[in-house]
Design an enzyme around this catalytic site. Structure first.
Site, PDB file in Angstrom:
ATOM      1  N   LYS A  42       0.822  -1.212   0.000  1.00  0.00           N
ATOM      2  CA  LYS A  42       0.000   0.000   0.000  1.00  0.00           C
ATOM      3  C   LYS A  42       0.856   1.262   0.000  1.00  0.00           C
ATOM      4  O   LYS A  42       0.420   2.313  -0.467  1.00  0.00           O
ATOM      5  CB  LYS A  42      -0.925  -0.003   1.226  1.00  0.00           C
ATOM      6  CG  LYS A  42      -2.006  -1.072   1.187  1.00  0.00           C
ATOM      7  CD  LYS A  42      -2.905  -0.971   2.409  1.00  0.00           C
ATOM      8  CE  LYS A  42      -4.004  -2.033   2.365  1.00  0.00           C
ATOM      9  NZ  LYS A  42      -4.890  -1.958   3.558  1.00  0.00           N
ATOM     10  N   ASP A 164      11.676   5.469 -34.760  1.00  0.00           N
ATOM     11  CA  ASP A 164      10.887   6.672 -34.466  1.00  0.00           C
ATOM     12  C   ASP A 164      11.699   7.577 -33.539  1.00  0.00           C
ATOM     13  O   ASP A 164      11.261   7.938 -32.450  1.00  0.00           O
ATOM     14  CB  ASP A 164       9.553   6.288 -33.818  1.00  0.00           C
ATOM     15  CG  ASP A 164       8.586   7.469 -33.732  1.00  0.00           C
ATOM     16  OD1 ASP A 164       8.792   8.461 -34.452  1.00  0.00           O
ATOM     17  OD2 ASP A 164       7.621   7.387 -32.950  1.00  0.00           O
TER      18      ASP A 164
END
Length: 260
Positions: A42, A164
């Site tokens: 968490k 690219d």
């Protein structure tokens, strides 16, 4: 951005919280704090990238599925290969779902928007200094661009063609290290022509986004690129051939521009 495409991605990634980063012609990019195999704390701030190639409705479904699978596997293989080339920083491959066009990878500043000042695309990093010539042409910029060029040179030495090479697909970290991202159009080739075209794409990208300083920026990039090849005789012969093809590609590009 189409909610339908996001829902389709979520259908393949059930119970995985997804946050959209960007959408291109070929893929949608998400970030998540959930690891595909490991439990998530968490308190964890670690994020991962999920790249999803959605179906293309204009293609025959069977052809589309085959192309998606092939391109996803090809990109994943290239990412895995790059982990064995220490001079090239790139996202590490975590998981692959080729049938559904999903690649799960480490986050290394993949985002195309800058929400973290410690990580920036090269394009945005250079834009910060665009209105100040004194800062735009400092030794700091020179060193960073030479690092970028050197990394691209190392990629080409290893016959990796990015496909690219724009300043949006190059990341500059807080430590001013360079990292390549988005290998969706990448492939392997030993042909000098392919490497020359790769360099030309970067040349044009720098010219279009940073026209005031493009000549100097490209000069620094090419200085780093040449350094990336090393100094042994065999590598220098290969470099000479690539640079020759690069100049030929640039000449063809100028002729096309003149003819409209």
């Amino acid at each position: 951005m189409s909610d339908e495409l996001i829902q389709l991605a979520q259908s393949h990634l059930q119970n995985i919280p997804l946050q959209v980063i960007s959408q291109g012609a070929e893929a949608i990019v998400f970030t998540t704090k959930t690891h595909p195999y490991l439990p998530t704390s968490k308190d964890s701030h670690t994020e991962y990238i999920i790249k999803y190639r959605p179906p293309k409705k204009y293609r025959h479904p069977q052809l589309d599925a085959t192309l998606t699978k092939h391109r996803t596997i090809a990109e994943a293989r290239l990412l895995q290969r790059l982990t064995n080339i220490p001079e090239i920083q790139s996202p590490g491959l975590i998981a692959l779902d080729a049938r559904n066009g999903i690649i799960w990878m480490e986050k290394v500043g993949y985002e195309l928007i800058d929400y973290d000042d410690k990580i920036s695309s090269l394009k945005n990093w250079l834009w910060r200094y665009n209105d100040n010539q004194e800062k735009a042409l400092t030794e700091e910029i020179k060193i960073a661009l030479e690092k970028v060029g050197c990394m691209i040179g190392k990629a080409h030495v290893n016959d990796v063609i990015h496909g690219d090479l724009t300043s949006s697909n190059i990341i500059i970290t807080e430590a001013q290290e360079a990292c390549l991202i988005d290998f969706g159009l990448s492939y392997q080739s030993a042909l000098p022509e392919d490497k020359g075209v790769d360099l030309y794409v970067l040349d044009r990208a720098i010219l279009s986004t940073h026209p005031k300083y493009a000549e100097q920026y490209n000069e620094w990039l090419m200085a780093g690129y040449e350094r990336g090849y090393g100094k042994d005789k065999k590598s220098l012969i290969k470099l000479k051939e690539v640079l020759k093809r690069y100049e030929e590609v640039r000449l063809r590009g100028r002729k096309r521009s003149m003819l409209g």
